[in-house]
Design a protein around this motif. Structure first.
Motif, PDB file in Angstrom:
ATOM      1  N   PRO A   5       0.815  -1.220   0.000  1.00 15.00           N
ATOM      2  CA  PRO A   5       0.000   0.000   0.000  1.00 15.00           C
ATOM      3  C   PRO A   5       0.850   1.272   0.000  1.00 15.00           C
ATOM      4  CG  PRO A   5      -0.951  -1.611   1.482  1.00 15.00           C
ATOM      5  CD  PRO A   5       0.381  -2.162   1.041  1.00 15.00           C
ATOM      6  N   MET A   6       1.978   1.267   0.704  1.00 12.17           N
ATOM      7  CA  MET A   6       2.849   2.448   0.718  1.00 12.17           C
ATOM      8  C   MET A   6       3.409   2.737  -0.673  1.00 12.17           C
ATOM      9  SD  MET A   6       3.834   4.948   2.338  1.00 12.17           S
ATOM     10  CE  MET A   6       4.012   4.939   4.075  1.00 12.17           C
ATOM     11  N   GLN A   7       3.777   1.695  -1.416  1.00  8.37           N
ATOM     12  CA  GLN A   7       4.252   1.897  -2.783  1.00  8.37           C
ATOM     13  C   GLN A   7       3.147   2.474  -3.659  1.00  8.37           C
ATOM     14  OE1 GLN A   7       5.548  -2.171  -3.349  1.00  8.37           O
ATOM     15  NE2 GLN A   7       7.689  -1.519  -3.499  1.00  8.37           N
ATOM     16  N   CYS A   8       1.931   2.004  -3.448  1.00  8.35           N
ATOM     17  CA  CYS A   8       0.798   2.517  -4.207  1.00  8.35           C
ATOM     18  C   CYS A   8       0.596   4.000  -3.925  1.00  8.35           C
ATOM     19  CB  CYS A   8      -0.466   1.722  -3.871  1.00  8.35           C
ATOM     20  SG  CYS A   8      -1.929   2.256  -4.793  1.00  8.35           S
ATOM     21  N   ILE A   9       0.659   4.381  -2.672  1.00  9.40           N
ATOM     22  CA  ILE A   9       0.481   5.783  -2.310  1.00  9.40           C
ATOM     23  C   ILE A   9       1.578   6.642  -2.934  1.00  9.40           C
ATOM     24  CG2 ILE A   9       0.600   7.410  -0.375  1.00  9.40           C
ATOM     25  CD1 ILE A   9      -0.837   5.182   1.282  1.00  9.40           C
ATOM     26  N   ARG A  10       2.808   6.180  -2.840  1.00  4.79           N
ATOM     27  CA  ARG A  10       3.945   6.951  -3.374  1.00  4.79           C
ATOM     28  C   ARG A  10       3.914   7.014  -4.901  1.00  4.79           C
ATOM     29  NH1 ARG A  10       8.956   4.289  -3.396  1.00  4.79           N
ATOM     30  NH2 ARG A  10       8.144   3.222  -1.591  1.00  4.79           N
ATOM     31  N   MET A  11       3.663   5.894  -5.540  1.00  8.22           N
ATOM     32  CA  MET A  11       3.684   5.834  -7.000  1.00  8.22           C
ATOM     33  C   MET A  11       2.350   6.257  -7.611  1.00  8.22           C
ATOM     34  SD  MET A  11       5.985   2.353  -7.232  1.00  8.22           S
ATOM     35  CE  MET A  11       5.321   1.882  -8.783  1.00  8.22           C
ATOM     36  N   GLY A  12       1.310   6.335  -6.799  1.00  5.59           N
ATOM     37  CA  GLY A  12       0.000   6.714  -7.299  1.00  5.59           C
ATOM     38  C   GLY A  12      -0.095   8.180  -7.676  1.00  5.59           C
ATOM     39  N   GLN A  13       0.582   9.037  -6.956  1.00  7.28           N
ATOM     40  CA  GLN A  13       0.486  10.468  -7.222  1.00  7.28           C
ATOM     41  C   GLN A  13       0.888  10.841  -8.651  1.00  7.28           C
ATOM     42  OE1 GLN A  13       2.519  12.329  -3.937  1.00  7.28           O
ATOM     43  NE2 GLN A  13       0.934  11.710  -2.497  1.00  7.28           N
ATOM     44  N   PRO A  14       2.002  10.321  -9.178  1.00  7.39           N
ATOM     45  CA  PRO A  14       2.329  10.635 -10.583  1.00  7.39           C
ATOM     46  C   PRO A  14       1.304  10.049 -11.564  1.00  7.39           C
ATOM     47  CG  PRO A  14       4.268   9.804  -9.433  1.00  7.39           C
ATOM     48  CD  PRO A  14       3.108   9.631  -8.512  1.00  7.39           C
ATOM     49  N   GLU A  15       0.733   8.891 -11.242  1.00 12.93           N
ATOM     50  CA  GLU A  15      -0.280   8.296 -12.113  1.00 12.93           C
ATOM     51  C   GLU A  15      -1.540   9.159 -12.139  1.00 12.93           C
ATOM     52  OE1 GLU A  15       0.057   5.654 -14.161  1.00 12.93           O
ATOM     53  OE2 GLU A  15       2.148   5.639 -13.510  1.00 12.93           O
ATOM     54  N   ILE A  16      -1.903   9.693 -10.998  1.00 10.73           N
ATOM     55  CA  ILE A  16      -3.068  10.580 -10.921  1.00 10.73           C
ATOM     56  C   ILE A  16      -2.793  11.858 -11.719  1.00 10.73           C
ATOM     57  CG2 ILE A  16      -4.468  11.996  -9.371  1.00 10.73           C
ATOM     58  CD1 ILE A  16      -3.947   9.712  -7.259  1.00 10.73           C
ATOM     59  N   ALA A  17      -1.591  12.372 -11.612  1.00  4.89           N
ATOM     60  CA  ALA A  17      -1.223  13.568 -12.380  1.00  4.89           C
ATOM     61  C   ALA A  17      -1.313  13.297 -13.877  1.00  4.89           C
ATOM     62  CB  ALA A  17       0.182  14.032 -11.997  1.00  4.89           C
ATOM     63  N   LYS A  18      -0.833  12.137 -14.325  1.00  7.12           N
ATOM     64  CA  LYS A  18      -0.935  11.777 -15.753  1.00  7.12           C
ATOM     65  C   LYS A  18      -2.395  11.707 -16.183  1.00  7.12           C
ATOM     66  CE  LYS A  18       3.115   8.822 -15.727  1.00  7.12           C
ATOM     67  NZ  LYS A  18       3.558   7.423 -15.882  1.00  7.12           N
ATOM     68  N   TRP A  19      -3.230  11.077 -15.347  1.00  6.58           N
ATOM     69  CA  TRP A  19      -4.648  10.956 -15.675  1.00  6.58           C
ATOM     70  C   TRP A  19      -5.269  12.348 -15.768  1.00  6.58           C
ATOM     71  CZ3 TRP A  19      -9.375  12.433 -13.980  1.00  6.58           C
ATOM     72  CH2 TRP A  19     -10.470  11.774 -14.521  1.00  6.58           C
TER      73      TRP A  19
END
Length: 69
Positions: A31-45
């Protein structure tokens, strides 16, 4: 598999909202990796969907998502 579950609303009509699920994490991601790596994915979206605004997001196991719709 972890999923980024986004709640997004139209910028021009803030009451028009929907849920969007982005699957991008492998089965062994924490889950921590998801939180950290999720922010750039959300920005791309967000860049590719300029009419929408992300109101909130979270990382959830794919198995916990509602199967309705």
């Amino acid at each position: 598999m972890l999923v980024l579950a986004l709640s997004v609303c139209l910028s021009a009509a803030p009451a028009a909202c929907k849920d969007v699920n982005l699957t991008f994490m492998a089965d062994n991601a924490t889950p921590m990796q998801c939180i950290r790596m999720g922010q750039p994915e959300i920005a791309k979206w967000s860049v590719s969907h300029p009419k929408w605004t992300v109101k909130k997001w979270r990382c959830v196991p794919e198995s916990r998502l509602s199967k309705s719709a």
